[in-house]
Write an enzyme that holds these catalytic residues in place. Structure first.
Site, mmCIF file in Angstrom:
data_model
loop_
_atom_site.group_PDB
_atom_site.id
_atom_site.type_symbol
_atom_site.label_atom_id
_atom_site.label_comp_id
_atom_site.label_asym_id
_atom_site.label_seq_id
_atom_site.Cartn_x
_atom_site.Cartn_y
_atom_site.Cartn_z
ATOM 1 N N ASN A 49 -1.633 -0.954 -5.672
ATOM 2 C CA ASN A 49 -0.375 -0.893 -6.413
ATOM 3 C C ASN A 49 -0.269 0.429 -7.175
ATOM 4 O O ASN A 49 -1.270 0.984 -7.641
ATOM 5 C CB ASN A 49 -0.166 -2.118 -7.309
ATOM 6 C CG ASN A 49 -1.302 -2.424 -8.248
ATOM 7 O OD1 ASN A 49 -2.447 -2.097 -7.983
ATOM 8 N ND2 ASN A 49 -0.988 -3.073 -9.351
ATOM 9 N N GLU A 51 2.042 1.824 -10.123
ATOM 10 C CA GLU A 51 3.074 1.539 -11.129
ATOM 11 C C GLU A 51 3.706 2.839 -11.619
ATOM 12 O O GLU A 51 3.297 3.939 -11.248
ATOM 13 C CB GLU A 51 2.441 0.744 -12.277
ATOM 14 C CG GLU A 51 1.944 -0.612 -11.788
ATOM 15 C CD GLU A 51 1.411 -1.509 -12.895
ATOM 16 O OE1 GLU A 51 1.222 -1.028 -14.034
ATOM 17 O OE2 GLU A 51 1.182 -2.698 -12.604
ATOM 18 N N CYS A 60 3.926 -2.483 -4.905
ATOM 19 C CA CYS A 60 2.799 -3.393 -4.715
ATOM 20 C C CYS A 60 1.830 -2.848 -3.660
ATOM 21 O O CYS A 60 2.223 -2.105 -2.749
ATOM 22 C CB CYS A 60 3.274 -4.760 -4.240
ATOM 23 S SG CYS A 60 4.150 -5.719 -5.468
ATOM 24 N N GLU A 62 0.477 -4.432 -1.164
ATOM 25 C CA GLU A 62 0.770 -4.888 0.202
ATOM 26 C C GLU A 62 1.811 -3.993 0.874
ATOM 27 O O GLU A 62 1.691 -3.671 2.053
ATOM 28 C CB GLU A 62 1.289 -6.336 0.188
ATOM 29 C CG GLU A 62 0.279 -7.357 -0.294
ATOM 30 C CD GLU A 62 0.274 -7.569 -1.798
ATOM 31 O OE1 GLU A 62 0.609 -6.621 -2.551
ATOM 32 O OE2 GLU A 62 -0.074 -8.679 -2.226
ATOM 33 N N CYS A 93 3.600 -11.315 -3.762
ATOM 34 C CA CYS A 93 4.878 -11.587 -4.431
ATOM 35 C C CYS A 93 5.974 -11.802 -3.386
ATOM 36 O O CYS A 93 5.802 -11.505 -2.197
ATOM 37 C CB CYS A 93 5.253 -10.448 -5.383
ATOM 38 S SG CYS A 93 5.970 -9.011 -4.556
ATOM 39 N N CYS A 96 7.009 -8.750 -1.279
ATOM 40 C CA CYS A 96 6.033 -8.389 -0.239
ATOM 41 C C CYS A 96 6.048 -9.407 0.904
ATOM 42 O O CYS A 96 5.883 -9.031 2.065
ATOM 43 C CB CYS A 96 4.640 -8.260 -0.842
ATOM 44 S SG CYS A 96 4.498 -6.783 -1.875
HETATM 45 N N1 THU Z 1 1.057 -6.674 -7.428
HETATM 46 C C1 THU Z 1 0.609 -6.280 -6.215
HETATM 47 O O1 THU Z 1 0.371 -5.093 -5.966
HETATM 48 N N2 THU Z 1 0.417 -7.231 -5.278
HETATM 49 C C2 THU Z 1 0.511 -8.564 -5.491
HETATM 50 O O2 THU Z 1 0.210 -9.334 -4.600
HETATM 51 C C3 THU Z 1 0.980 -9.065 -6.793
HETATM 52 C C4 THU Z 1 1.416 -8.041 -7.754
HETATM 53 C C5 THU Z 1 1.179 -5.665 -8.485
HETATM 54 C C6 THU Z 1 2.550 -5.318 -8.943
HETATM 55 C C7 THU Z 1 2.263 -4.791 -10.333
HETATM 56 O O3 THU Z 1 1.822 -3.448 -10.238
HETATM 57 C C8 THU Z 1 1.090 -5.611 -10.800
HETATM 58 O O4 THU Z 1 0.479 -6.125 -9.616
HETATM 59 C C9 THU Z 1 1.442 -6.756 -11.720
HETATM 60 O O5 THU Z 1 2.451 -7.535 -11.194
#
Ligand code: THU
Length: 139
Positions: A49, A51, A60, A62, A93, A96
């Site tokens: 991920n 941010e 994310c 994925e 999520c 994704c």
């Molecule tokens: N996130 C992912 O990268 N993958 C997931 O399966 C769930 C959430 C990330 C998004 C954000 O950067 C952090 O996790 C918190 O939601």
């Protein structure tokens, strides 16, 4: 399949997902995620991920892995392996799930939490009645 054998059977992808998770940029949520997307012929693409100070611009793990795979010409996927340090294995999520169903409606989803707790699902169960390319044809 038992949690132990999930880890055993997919050790290489789990190790790769752990390594890419360490590269995640998640200073806001502090929830670091690594994902490895496996093609049907055994190639692996990883993502973490990423941010952003403008929160909605974050990506994310994925979808990062999916973008890397598609950019390399891969479109046929059998499995995604996700690693976090949550107490309980977390599924992808909703956004994704939607991104992945475009390419792999029957994708196997494996998630590994801290202390090696693991779980698996079928994407078809995680996203019932999906909107797919076929849905557009009915417009
Ligand atoms: N996130 C992912 O990268 N993958 C997931 O399966 C769930 C959430 C990330 C998004 C954000 O950067 C952090 O996790 C918190 O939601």
């Amino acid at each position: 399949m038992s949690e132990a054998s999930l880890l055993e059977q997919h050790g290489e992808s789990v190790a790769m997902a752990r390594a890419v998770r360490a590269k995640a940029w998640a200073p806001y949520s502090k929830f670091l995620v690594g994902a490895v997307l496996e093609t049907s012929d055994g190639r692996r693409f990883s993502g973490c991920n990423v941010e952003n100070a403008s929160y909605p611009a974050g990506l994310c793990a994925e979808r990062g892995a999916l973008a890397a795979a598609v950019a390399a010409g891969a479109r046929d996927f059998r499995r995604v392996v996700i690693v976090t340090d949550a107490d309980v294995p977390t599924p992808p999520c909703g956004m994704c799930r939607q991104a992945l169903v475009e390419f792999a409606p029957a994708l196997e989803v494996i998630s590994v939490a801290i202390n090696d707790r693991s779980a698996s699902w079928s994407l078809a169960d995680l996203l019932p009645s999906p909107f797919t390319p076929a849905s557009l044809a009915n417009a």
